[in-house]
Scaffold this motif. Structure first.
Motif: not given
Length: 204
Positions: A158-178
């Motif tokens: 973003d404009s402040k330099g914070n990283a964010r995932p592009r077009n992420l599916y089901d963020r709530r369960n992302c850590d389980k997949r990771r």
């Protein structure tokens, strides 16, 4: 007893020898050679940036890299058509891992990359491909195919330099997949990426 141990030792040696002799050394050598070129075009860019080379030279090196990756794709396709996917059993763990990285850099042909994923996932089990690398490539392919990524490995800022995932599916369960593929929690990854991004901008 000594005879039994001797026979067992001989059997192990023969088994190891047979497995070793099944390695396709010619194919392994071909993959290794392609990998050397693949790595050199990337190293040339990094060296140029570290040495303060101008935008024109870096742009030319990036073009060389893109052309090299593109030129390798039909060679990789021929390898698979002739030999099947170069598994650790076929070419050795090291060369099989190198083939994965060549596929990873074949972004110009997403269909080819996607067709390799069923084989690459099996190679994760042998250890010739790291689970995290499989996850990264999965996300790259999905985004290139206009589908949401699964593991949040591909980022934007973003404009402040914070990283964010592009077009992420089901963020709530992302850590389980990771976690399945050995990736750290998403928030930890984003924190690290943000710090790296800001550090690079300060240097520049």
């Amino acid at each position: 007893m000594k005879t039994a141990i001797s026979s067992l030792f001989t059997s192990v040696l023969l088994t190891f020898g047979c497995a070793h002799n099944n390695i396709n050394k010619k194919l392994s050598s071909t993959i290794d050679s392609l990998y050397v070129v693949d790595q050199k075009v990337q190293t040339d860019i990094i060296d140029a940036m570290n040495n303060g080379s101008g935008p024109s030279k870096i742009k030319n090196l990036v073009e060389v890299q893109s052309n090299t990756f593109l030129r390798h794709i039909p060679i990789l396709e021929k390898i698979v058509d002739k030999n099947g996917y170069p598994t650790a059993e076929l070419v050795g763990k090291e060369s099989s891992g190198k083939f994965f990285f060549l596929v990873q850099h074949s972004d110009a042909d997403v269909d080819f990359q996607e067709s390799m994923m069923k084989y690459i996932e099996k190679e994760v089990l042998t250890g010739s491909v790291k689970g995290r690398d499989f996850a990264y490539l999965t996300d790259r392919i999905r985004l290139a195919s206009n589908e949401p990524q699964l593991y949040g490995t591909q980022l934007e800022y973003d404009s402040k330099g914070n990283a964010r995932p592009r077009n992420l599916y089901d963020r709530r369960n992302c850590d389980k997949r990771r976690k399945k593929y050995g990736l750290e929690p998403l928030e930890d990854y984003l924190t690290w990426a943000t710090e790296q991004h800001r550090e690079m901008n300060v240097k520049n």
